[in-house]
Enzyme design. Structure first.
Site, PDB file in Angstrom:
ATOM      1  N   ASP A 266      20.037   6.071  16.728  1.00  0.00           N
ATOM      2  CA  ASP A 266      18.977   6.843  16.074  1.00  0.00           C
ATOM      3  C   ASP A 266      19.574   8.168  15.629  1.00  0.00           C
ATOM      4  O   ASP A 266      19.783   9.077  16.441  1.00  0.00           O
ATOM      5  CB  ASP A 266      17.814   7.074  17.040  1.00  0.00           C
ATOM      6  CG  ASP A 266      16.667   7.853  16.389  1.00  0.00           C
ATOM      7  OD1 ASP A 266      16.802   8.273  15.225  1.00  0.00           O
ATOM      8  OD2 ASP A 266      15.638   8.045  17.075  1.00  0.00           O
TER       9      ASP A 266
ATOM     10  N   ALA B 290      15.594  10.998  -7.084  1.00  0.00           N
ATOM     11  CA  ALA B 290      14.915  11.560  -8.255  1.00  0.00           C
ATOM     12  C   ALA B 290      13.555  12.133  -7.901  1.00  0.00           C
ATOM     13  O   ALA B 290      12.951  12.839  -8.719  1.00  0.00           O
ATOM     14  CB  ALA B 290      14.777  10.499  -9.334  1.00  0.00           C
TER      15      ALA B 290
ATOM     16  N   TYR C 275       8.389  13.272   0.910  1.00  0.00           N
ATOM     17  CA  TYR C 275       9.718  12.693   0.704  1.00  0.00           C
ATOM     18  C   TYR C 275      10.599  13.554  -0.206  1.00  0.00           C
ATOM     19  O   TYR C 275      11.762  13.818   0.108  1.00  0.00           O
ATOM     20  CB  TYR C 275       9.555  11.285   0.125  1.00  0.00           C
ATOM     21  CG  TYR C 275      10.843  10.558  -0.156  1.00  0.00           C
ATOM     22  CD1 TYR C 275      11.639  10.094   0.874  1.00  0.00           C
ATOM     23  CD2 TYR C 275      11.244  10.305  -1.466  1.00  0.00           C
ATOM     24  CE1 TYR C 275      12.818   9.409   0.622  1.00  0.00           C
ATOM     25  CE2 TYR C 275      12.412   9.611  -1.738  1.00  0.00           C
ATOM     26  CZ  TYR C 275      13.196   9.169  -0.690  1.00  0.00           C
ATOM     27  OH  TYR C 275      14.368   8.496  -0.956  1.00  0.00           O
TER      28      TYR C 275
ATOM     29  N   LYS D 139      14.152  15.685   0.667  1.00  0.00           N
ATOM     30  CA  LYS D 139      15.398  15.453  -0.057  1.00  0.00           C
ATOM     31  C   LYS D 139      15.935  16.748  -0.665  1.00  0.00           C
ATOM     32  O   LYS D 139      17.143  17.020  -0.600  1.00  0.00           O
ATOM     33  CB  LYS D 139      15.183  14.395  -1.143  1.00  0.00           C
ATOM     34  CG  LYS D 139      14.996  12.976  -0.627  1.00  0.00           C
ATOM     35  CD  LYS D 139      16.234  12.472   0.085  1.00  0.00           C
ATOM     36  CE  LYS D 139      16.149  11.020   0.470  1.00  0.00           C
ATOM     37  NZ  LYS D 139      17.315  10.562   1.252  1.00  0.00           N
TER      38      LYS D 139
ATOM     39  N   ASN E  17      15.684   4.862  -8.460  1.00  0.00           N
ATOM     40  CA  ASN E  17      15.123   3.505  -8.366  1.00  0.00           C
ATOM     41  C   ASN E  17      16.182   2.406  -8.319  1.00  0.00           C
ATOM     42  O   ASN E  17      16.404   1.691  -9.293  1.00  0.00           O
ATOM     43  CB  ASN E  17      14.186   3.249  -9.553  1.00  0.00           C
ATOM     44  CG  ASN E  17      12.975   4.145  -9.536  1.00  0.00           C
ATOM     45  OD1 ASN E  17      12.299   4.268  -8.519  1.00  0.00           O
ATOM     46  ND2 ASN E  17      12.696   4.795 -10.651  1.00  0.00           N
TER      47      ASN E  17
ATOM     48  N   GLU F  95       8.803  -2.029   0.093  1.00  0.00           N
ATOM     49  CA  GLU F  95       9.518  -2.479  -1.090  1.00  0.00           C
ATOM     50  C   GLU F  95       9.183  -1.614  -2.306  1.00  0.00           C
ATOM     51  O   GLU F  95       8.107  -1.030  -2.398  1.00  0.00           O
ATOM     52  CB  GLU F  95       9.196  -3.945  -1.392  1.00  0.00           C
ATOM     53  CG  GLU F  95       7.770  -4.225  -1.828  1.00  0.00           C
ATOM     54  CD  GLU F  95       6.788  -4.373  -0.684  1.00  0.00           C
ATOM     55  OE1 GLU F  95       5.669  -4.847  -0.942  1.00  0.00           O
ATOM     56  OE2 GLU F  95       7.115  -3.985   0.454  1.00  0.00           O
TER      57      GLU F  95
ATOM     58  N   ALA G  22       9.179  -1.186  -6.751  1.00  0.00           N
ATOM     59  CA  ALA G  22       8.542  -1.950  -7.821  1.00  0.00           C
ATOM     60  C   ALA G  22       9.307  -3.204  -8.241  1.00  0.00           C
ATOM     61  O   ALA G  22       8.695  -4.280  -8.367  1.00  0.00           O
ATOM     62  CB  ALA G  22       8.290  -1.051  -9.031  1.00  0.00           C
TER      63      ALA G  22
ATOM     64  N   LYS H 196       5.695 -10.957  -6.317  1.00  0.00           N
ATOM     65  CA  LYS H 196       4.379 -11.367  -6.819  1.00  0.00           C
ATOM     66  C   LYS H 196       4.492 -12.486  -7.845  1.00  0.00           C
ATOM     67  O   LYS H 196       3.695 -13.438  -7.834  1.00  0.00           O
ATOM     68  CB  LYS H 196       3.656 -10.156  -7.411  1.00  0.00           C
ATOM     69  CG  LYS H 196       3.241  -9.111  -6.379  1.00  0.00           C
ATOM     70  CD  LYS H 196       2.628  -7.889  -7.031  1.00  0.00           C
ATOM     71  CE  LYS H 196       2.254  -6.838  -5.996  1.00  0.00           C
ATOM     72  NZ  LYS H 196       1.641  -5.634  -6.626  1.00  0.00           N
TER      73      LYS H 196
ATOM     74  N   ARG I 184       9.753   3.979 -15.984  1.00  0.00           N
ATOM     75  CA  ARG I 184      10.829   4.210 -15.021  1.00  0.00           C
ATOM     76  C   ARG I 184      12.134   3.635 -15.579  1.00  0.00           C
ATOM     77  O   ARG I 184      12.139   2.797 -16.475  1.00  0.00           O
ATOM     78  CB  ARG I 184      10.556   3.507 -13.677  1.00  0.00           C
ATOM     79  CG  ARG I 184       9.346   3.973 -12.909  1.00  0.00           C
ATOM     80  CD  ARG I 184       9.508   5.371 -12.332  1.00  0.00           C
ATOM     81  NE  ARG I 184       8.384   5.712 -11.466  1.00  0.00           N
ATOM     82  CZ  ARG I 184       7.221   6.201 -11.896  1.00  0.00           C
ATOM     83  NH1 ARG I 184       7.029   6.377 -13.207  1.00  0.00           N
ATOM     84  NH2 ARG I 184       6.259   6.510 -11.052  1.00  0.00           N
TER      85      ARG I 184
END
Length: 327
Positions: free
Chosen positions: A54, A119, A149, A153, A178, A191, A193, A200, A222
């Site tokens: 950890d 990004a 987030y 960063k 991405n 997960e 995109a 899906k 994107r």
């Protein structure tokens, strides 16, 4: 240098697993670190020094970096937009990882330290239009990153800078745009995109229920970088002499609807699209300006989205089929 020890934090994750695989191919001596049980690592190699640690803890970071010449810190508690919008505190706590890894790298006299930023550090007011102007590195300031987030960063980028300036730790920073590809998260809520859309579409094809849900109106834009380009870029940035953060991403801009078009074409299906306008969708537009990385290295990510998505879809389709067979 080929015999010097390379440490990869987050080695049980998606990008970390691919990075370890490439370092092995290059004949490097690798220590792979992750918090997850070995059975949950996306890629696990018996000829690597694998350790379950950890990295939020300072002692764990000291163990991880002992004797290392290079450190890639990819470890973080993160996921796609659905995860980061609903787990801001957990994302912020990743600051402990980079802080303690930097402290340990200083104590161990590590020669080079790589930090994987995002990004999501970029100011929100630069990303309000789907017809976005590609983001340059300077666009991170004045600061207004993704809440949670993105702030972690950006703070950790500054920590890298000051450890370099004050303590002589040779830090390098990449802002990932991405990243996608096989051997990564494709379900469960973390997960991103490309993987979610592949899942899906594959599930719709397998089940015969030819419809899918899309978060938002599908017009958000994107760029997506295939993981092989990411691994090459990480190594270039670590080995290079550019000390400030660099974009590491594709500049092939698409809407989410266009991304679905690509996956449908790969799968050979056409689905009814149900748009969930109340779901997390992130900023309206984001793309990577690659001017600076081209200037520094004469290189930029170049794997076409269609090519990378074909490999990604094939892997996720097989994972779903194998999961159904094991039931």
């Amino acid at each position: 240098m080929s015999k010097d020890l390379v440490v990869v934090g987050g080695a049980g994750g998606f990008i970390g697993g691919h990075l370890v695989a490439e370092l092995r191919r290059q004949g490097r001596s690798v220590r792979a670190i992750d918090i997850k049980p070995f059975s949950q690592w996306y890629q696990h190699f018996d000829d690597v020094d694998n350790r379950r640690l950890d990295l939020c803890g300072r002692e764990a970071c000291q163990e991880a970096t002992a004797g290392a010449s290079e450190v890639y810190n990819l470890a973080a508690d993160m996921g796609g937009i659905g995860f980061i919008e609903n787990n801001k505190a957990a994302c912020m706590l990743s600051v402990l990882i980079n802080t303690h890894m930097l402290m340990a790298a200083k104590e161990s006299s590590v020669a080079r330290f790589f930090y994987s930023s995002s990004a999501c550090v970029y100011a929100a007011d630069k990303q309000t239009d789907a017809n976005v102007v590609a983001l340059k590195e300077a666009d991170a300031y004045p600061a207004m990153p993704e809440d949670g987030y993105g702030w972690e960063k950006l703070f950790s980028e500054r920590m890298c800078r000051h450890f370099r300036e004050d303590y002589g730790v040779s830090t390098r920073v990449a802002r990932f745009h991405n990243v996608y590809g096989p051997l990564g998260t494709w379900d469960g809520g973390r997960e991103k995109a490309p993987a979610a859309i592949c899942r899906k579409v594959a599930q719709a094809k397998i089940s015969g229920v030819h419809e899918m849900e899309i978060w938002g109106d599908g017009q958000q834009t994107r760029s997506f970088m295939y993981v092989d380009d990411c691994v090459v870029g990480c190594q270039k940035i670590l080995a290079g002499n550019h000390v400030d953060p660099l974009n590491l991403g594709s500049n092939e801009l698409v809407t989410i609807n266009q991304l679905v078009d690509i996956v449908e074409e790969i799968a050979g299906v056409k689905l009814k699209r149900n748009y969930n306008l109340s779901a997390p969708k992130g900023v309206n537009g984001r793309n990577s300006d690659n001017t600076l990385i081209q200037q520094v290295f004469g290189w930029e990510p170049s794997i076409k989205l269609r090519d990378g998505m074909e490999k990604t879809y094939a892997w996720i389709y097989d994972e779903i089929v194998n999961d159904r067979r094991s039931l």
